[in-house]
Scaffold this motif. Structure first.
Motif, mmCIF file in Angstrom:
data_model
loop_
_atom_site.group_PDB
_atom_site.id
_atom_site.type_symbol
_atom_site.label_atom_id
_atom_site.label_comp_id
_atom_site.label_asym_id
_atom_site.label_seq_id
_atom_site.Cartn_x
_atom_site.Cartn_y
_atom_site.Cartn_z
ATOM 1 N N UNK A 61 0.838 -1.204 0.000
ATOM 2 C CA UNK A 61 0.000 0.000 0.000
ATOM 3 C C UNK A 61 0.871 1.252 0.000
ATOM 4 N N UNK A 62 1.887 1.271 0.853
ATOM 5 C CA UNK A 62 2.781 2.422 0.925
ATOM 6 C C UNK A 62 3.483 2.634 -0.412
ATOM 7 N N UNK A 63 3.939 1.525 -0.996
ATOM 8 C CA UNK A 63 4.628 1.620 -2.274
ATOM 9 C C UNK A 63 3.722 2.114 -3.382
ATOM 10 N N UNK A 64 2.537 1.543 -3.486
ATOM 11 C CA UNK A 64 1.626 1.953 -4.553
ATOM 12 C C UNK A 64 1.168 3.397 -4.370
ATOM 13 N N UNK A 65 0.956 3.812 -3.124
ATOM 14 C CA UNK A 65 0.556 5.197 -2.881
ATOM 15 C C UNK A 65 1.664 6.158 -3.290
ATOM 16 N N UNK A 66 2.891 5.823 -2.934
ATOM 17 C CA UNK A 66 4.025 6.675 -3.311
ATOM 18 C C UNK A 66 4.213 6.690 -4.827
ATOM 19 N N UNK A 67 4.097 5.508 -5.445
ATOM 20 C CA UNK A 67 4.222 5.429 -6.900
ATOM 21 C C UNK A 67 3.137 6.269 -7.574
ATOM 22 N N UNK A 68 1.924 6.229 -7.005
ATOM 23 C CA UNK A 68 0.814 6.998 -7.586
ATOM 24 C C UNK A 68 1.031 8.501 -7.399
ATOM 25 N N UNK A 69 1.429 8.920 -6.192
ATOM 26 C CA UNK A 69 1.654 10.339 -5.917
ATOM 27 C C UNK A 69 2.738 10.916 -6.821
ATOM 28 N N UNK A 113 9.472 -5.968 1.053
ATOM 29 C CA UNK A 113 9.139 -6.843 -0.065
ATOM 30 C C UNK A 113 7.836 -6.385 -0.695
ATOM 31 N N UNK A 114 6.834 -6.112 0.134
ATOM 32 C CA UNK A 114 5.556 -5.609 -0.358
ATOM 33 C C UNK A 114 5.702 -4.251 -1.025
ATOM 34 N N UNK A 115 6.563 -3.399 -0.463
ATOM 35 C CA UNK A 115 6.770 -2.056 -1.021
ATOM 36 C C UNK A 115 7.220 -2.140 -2.479
ATOM 37 N N UNK A 116 8.185 -2.995 -2.751
ATOM 38 C CA UNK A 116 8.715 -3.063 -4.119
ATOM 39 C C UNK A 116 7.846 -3.919 -5.042
ATOM 40 N N UNK A 117 6.962 -4.714 -4.475
ATOM 41 C CA UNK A 117 5.980 -5.386 -5.319
ATOM 42 C C UNK A 117 5.011 -4.384 -5.941
ATOM 43 N N UNK A 118 4.968 -3.178 -5.387
ATOM 44 C CA UNK A 118 4.157 -2.108 -5.974
ATOM 45 C C UNK A 118 4.645 -1.750 -7.375
ATOM 46 N N UNK A 119 5.887 -2.049 -7.659
ATOM 47 C CA UNK A 119 6.429 -1.802 -8.986
ATOM 48 C C UNK A 119 6.349 -3.011 -9.892
ATOM 49 N N UNK A 120 5.738 -4.082 -9.393
ATOM 50 C CA UNK A 120 5.606 -5.311 -10.179
ATOM 51 C C UNK A 120 4.167 -5.526 -10.631
ATOM 52 N N UNK A 121 3.231 -5.635 -9.691
ATOM 53 C CA UNK A 121 1.853 -5.976 -10.046
ATOM 54 C C UNK A 121 1.141 -4.882 -10.858
ATOM 55 N N UNK A 122 0.923 -3.676 -10.301
ATOM 56 C CA UNK A 122 0.220 -2.667 -11.098
ATOM 57 C C UNK A 122 1.022 -2.191 -12.302
ATOM 58 N N UNK A 123 2.345 -2.174 -12.192
ATOM 59 C CA UNK A 123 3.167 -1.746 -13.322
ATOM 60 C C UNK A 123 3.128 -2.799 -14.428
#
Length: 406
Positions: A61-69, A113-123
Motif C-alpha cells: 500500500x505504501x509503495x503503490x501510494x508513493x508510486x501513484x503520488x 518486499x511488499x513495497x517493491x511489489x508495488x512496482x511489479x503488479x500494477x506496473x
C-alpha cells in the motif's frame, strides 16, 4: 507514425509479461508459507499470520501510494520500473534467511518486499495496457492469472517438502522474482500505446474520482478486495479448522496451493469470455458467485472432505476471476495519460481495504473465549464477515453493465 493495433503485437510479448508477473509475485506469500516452520523453531504467537500478511500488504500500500503520488509508472519507463522493483523485492525476500527469528526484522523485510511489489503488479498491468489497447480484459486475465499462480507457489514448494525446507522456499522464490524482473528488462520494450504522463500534481489524483464510470469501476474493485486477500490468507486456516473438526489430515499447504492457484485458470477463462460478454458482465457474475460463497461458507464445514474441498475450489476460482476485469474497466475509464497512475492508485486503496478486512477477521478469530464464547467451537461463522464486500461492489458497478458490454 501509425500506432500499432493489438493484431500487430509480437507473439512473445504477452507470454513474457505473464511469466515475469508469475515469477515476480512468487515472493508475496513466501512469508505465509514458511510461517509454520518459523513458529515451530521460534514459538511465534498465533496472531503472527495476520501480522506477517499485513506487513506485506502495508508495504504494498505504501509503495503503490508513493508510486501513484509521484506518477512513477506514467513518467518513467514502466519496463525499467518493473525490472528494478522485482530485483529489490527478491533481495528483501532473500534477507529473511538471516533474521534468526527476530519478529521485528521479519516484519520489516516483509514490509519492504511488499513495497517493491508495488512496482511489479500494477506496473505489469500498465505494461500490458500499453501493448494491448484491444482485448485488454483477455490480456489482464492472463496477467492476473500469473499473479495468482505466483502467490500460490510458496504453498506448493512447502507442501511438496516439510517444515525443514523453509529456507529453500525463500531461495527459490527470490530467484524466481529476480529472473522475472530481468526477463522484462531484457525482452520487453515500452508499448506502442504508452502516453507520456503528466507532471507531478496531487490534483490529478483526486480528479480521477470525479469521472462517474471510473468511480463505479474503482468502487466495484474495492468491494472485491474486501473479500479477496482475507480469503487467501485464511485458506490454510480454514483447512486446519476442518481437520480439527473432522479429525482429517488434509495436506494444508498442498490444498492451499490448489485452491488459490485454481484462480489462475478462472482469470484466463474470464479473460477469453470478456471478449464476447464484456469485462463488466464477467466481473459482476464472478463477484456475485463469490458473494454467495461468503454467505454459505459456514455450511462448507459440515460436509464430507471431497465436498468441502470442491466448495473451496469453486470459491477460489470465483474470488479472483473478476479482478482482471475490474482492472480492465479502471484502465478503460481513466485518461490515457494517467492509466498507470489510475491503476496504481486504485490498487493502493484496494490493498488498504484488505488490511482492515484481515485485521477484523484476525481479531474475531483470535478473540478471547470470554468475549465470544459462542465462536470458539464455530470459528467458520466469522467468514460471514467477508460478504459485505461483494455486496458493496455489486451495487457500485451496476451502471457499467450496459455501457461496457459489447
Amino acid at each position: 507514425m501509425k500506432v500499432k493495433t493489438s493484431s500487430t503485437v509480437p507473439a512473445y510479448i504477452l507470454p513474457v509479461i505473464v511469466v515475469s508477473q508469475f515469477a515476480g509475485t512468487s515472493v508475496w506469500f513466501a512469508g505465509n508459507a514458511i510461517l509454520p516452520a518459523l513458529q515451530s523453531l521460534y514459538h511465534f504467537p498465533e496472531q503472527m499470520l495476520g501480522n506477517i500478511t499485513i506487513a506485506v500488504q502495508l508495504g504494498f500500500i505504501t509503495g503503490t501510494l508513493l508510486f501513484a503520488l509521484l506518477t512513477i509508472a506514467d513518467r518513467f519507463s514502466p519496463v525499467k520500473v518493473f525490472m528494478l522493483s522485482a530485483l529489490l523485492a527478491a533481495a528483501f525476500n532473500l534477507l529473511l534467511l538471516f533474521t534468526e527469528g527476530h519478529v521485528s526484522s521479519i516484519l520489516t523485510l516483509r514490509f519492504f518486499t511488499g513495497f517493491f511489489l508495488a512496482g511489479v503488479y500494477p506496473v505489469g498491468m500498465k505494461i500490458a495496457a500499453d501493448w494491448f489497447a484491444a482485448n485488454l480484459g483477455k490480456a489482464l486475465g492472463f496477467l492476473v492469472g500469473a499473479l495468482v499462480a505466483g502467490k500460490a507457489v510458496p504453498h506448493l514448494l512447502k507442501g511438496l517438502g516439510d517444515t525443514s525446507m523453509w529456507k529453500e522456499v525463500i531461495i527459490y522464490t527470490s530467484c524466481m522474482a529476480a529472473a522475472g524482473g530481468l526477463l522484462v528488462g531484457l525482452w520487453i520494450k515500452n508499448g506502442p500505446h504508452r502516453t507520456q504522463g503528466k507532471k507531478l500534481s496531487f490534483h490529478n489524483l483526486s480528479s480521477l474520482f470525479q469521472q462517474k464510470d471510473f468511480k463505479a469501476a474503482a468502487w466495484g474493485y474495492f468491494g472485491h478486495m474486501w473479500e479477496l486477500y482475507t480469503f487467501w490468507a485464511f485458506v490454510p486456516i480454514m483447512i486446519g479448522w476442518y481437520n480439527l473438526q473432522h479429525h482429517t489430515e488434509l495436506n494444508i499447504s498442498l490444498w492451499s496451493f490448489i485452491i488459490i492457484g485454481a484462480g489462475a485458470l478462472s482469470c484466463i477463462l474470464g479473460g477469453y469470455l470478456s471478449r464476447s460478454m464484456g469485462s463488466a458482465k464477467i466481473a459482476f457474475i464472478s463477484l456475485s458467485g463469490s458473494g454467495i460463497c461468503c454467505l454459505f461458507a459456514p455450511l462448507f464445514f459440515v460436509v464430507s472432505p471431497p465436498l468441502f474441498l470442491t466448495a473451496l475450489l469453486c470459491w477460489g476460482c470465483l474470488v479472483i476471476a473478476d479482478s482482471p476485469q475490474f482492472s480492465a474497466l479502471v484502465s478503460q475509464t481513466a485518461e490515457s495519460s494517467r492509466k498507470g497512475t489510475a491503476l496504481t492508485l486504485v490498487t493502493s486503496i484496494g490493498f488498504a481495504i484488505t488490511i482492515i478486512s484481515i485485521e477484523i477477521m484476525s481479531y474475531v478469530v483470535t478473540a478471547n473465549a470470554s468475549m465470544m464464547p459462542w465462536l470458539q467451537d464455530h470459528k467458520e461463522i466469522s467468514l460471514l464477515l467477508l460478504a459485505p464486500g461483494p455486496l458493496f461492489g455489486l451495487l457500485s458497478m451496476r451502471s457499467l453493465l450496459k455501457k461496457y458490454m459489447p
